[in-house]
Enzyme design. Sequence first.
Site, short mmCIF file in Angstrom:
data_model
loop_
_atom_site.label_atom_id
_atom_site.label_comp_id
_atom_site.label_asym_id
_atom_site.label_seq_id
_atom_site.Cartn_x
_atom_site.Cartn_y
_atom_site.Cartn_z
N TRP A 99 0.98 -0.96 -0.17
CA TRP A 99 -0.16 -0.06 -0.21
C TRP A 99 0.77 1.34 0.08
O TRP A 99 0.50 2.22 -0.68
CB TRP A 99 -1.00 0.00 1.26
N ASP A 166 -1.38 7.06 6.36
CA ASP A 166 -2.43 6.00 5.96
C ASP A 166 -2.63 4.99 6.97
O ASP A 166 -1.58 4.22 7.50
CB ASP A 166 -2.02 5.24 4.54
N LYS A 190 -11.50 -1.79 7.49
CA LYS A 190 -10.62 -2.81 8.17
C LYS A 190 -11.02 -2.72 9.69
O LYS A 190 -11.41 -3.42 10.36
CB LYS A 190 -9.15 -2.27 8.01
C1 LIG Z 1 -6.73 -1.97 2.41
C2 LIG Z 1 -5.87 -0.79 2.32
C3 LIG Z 1 -5.78 0.09 1.51
C4 LIG Z 1 -6.74 0.17 0.18
O1 LIG Z 1 -7.84 0.48 0.59
P1 LIG Z 1 -9.12 0.97 -0.31
O2 LIG Z 1 -10.21 1.31 0.40
O3 LIG Z 1 -9.67 -0.49 -0.73
O4 LIG Z 1 -8.60 1.83 -1.24
C5 LIG Z 1 -4.84 1.11 1.42
N1 LIG Z 1 -3.77 1.24 2.56
C6 LIG Z 1 -3.87 0.26 3.41
C7 LIG Z 1 -2.94 0.28 4.76
C8 LIG Z 1 -4.89 -0.77 3.46
O5 LIG Z 1 -4.80 -1.92 4.47
#
Ligand SMILES: *Cc1c(COP(=O)(O)O)cnc(C)c1O
Length: 355
Positions: A99, A166, A190
Amino acid sequence: MRKHNFNAGPSVLPVEALESTSKAVLDFNGSGMSIMEISHRSKDFEAVMNETVSLFKELLSIPEGYSVLFLGGGASMQFCMVPFNLLEKKAAYLNTGTWAGKALKEAKTIGDAIEVASSKDANFNYIPKNYSIPADADYFHITTNNTIFGTEIKTDINSPVPLIADMSSDIMSRPMDVSKYGLIYGGAQKNVGPAGVAFVIVKNDLLGKVSRKIPSILDYKVQIENDSMYNTPPVVSIYTMCQTLKWLKNLGGLSAINKKNVEKASLLYNEIDRNRLFKGTAVVEDRSIMNACFIMNDEYKDLEDEFMNFTKTKGIVGIKGHRSVGGFRASIYNALPRESVVALVDAMKDFEKSK
Ligand SMILES: *Cc1c(COP(=O)(O)O)cnc(C)c1O
């Protein structure tokens, strides 16, 4: 019977949030209409939006001067919104996994983005240390929890330039100091809700400084001016996120959930370390409290499928590791009950005894 749901995302939600959502889907607040059938500009939905923003501010102790947004497009849209709004000269990124790499790749399409350090040399099984953040960067971007590789930056680091994080897979997992960050974002699916909505916490005074023109929907200022309703927001996802945060607040908030998370993680990691069949993949000091990645020791490699099938008979789902790591990954987010971790640990013990 609910499964022991170790899915990485979308993932387990509190039963209370599922129950109240299912009621609201049939009849929202006794209105004779579903939450899916009402205007996002109605008083009733406005109240949901305001409550969700307040819960974010309260649970995370967000200081004055920050805005909270709920947007579509997932965390992946933030990979481009962040540089669009904040990158003028140069941005710095810490590459700690898939990511983080994707965030960097998007930034490079918009401007000058550099990788400050990477743990790619060891398949991202650790968090790089001893790197230096360029003082002339517009911001420094980190991924606090690497969902795929099971590593985590567990403290709020110091950065000489605005820190962008993030936090898709560890937001609300521990008390944190929001004032150390310029912007925090993530997909809700998540740890705080269902898919369809991303959260953004942004320090207002970082905005309005870049010279490029920003399309309205990608412009944080426009989104702030419109209270996340520049266009129709993901109404049902926001509702379920609100219910999930209410559950979290009733439980005692972030210190209380952090205690539970640390306890669940140590239960599982202790077993991974003790059991002769398994070993963890991340270096111990950087292990995530949200996603535990483990594989079978070399001499037992051919037992992987058998173990997977064995756990299925115990109601355990979602433990297949991401293809880039292999083996197993148990995502043990806020809403995963301790009993589920105990069930997995027991299954690991029983399987070991049978070998
Ligand atoms: C799942 C995830 C993403 C992507 O998320 P989306 O909502 O599907 O775009 C980005 N960063 C991390 C750390 C993730 O776990």
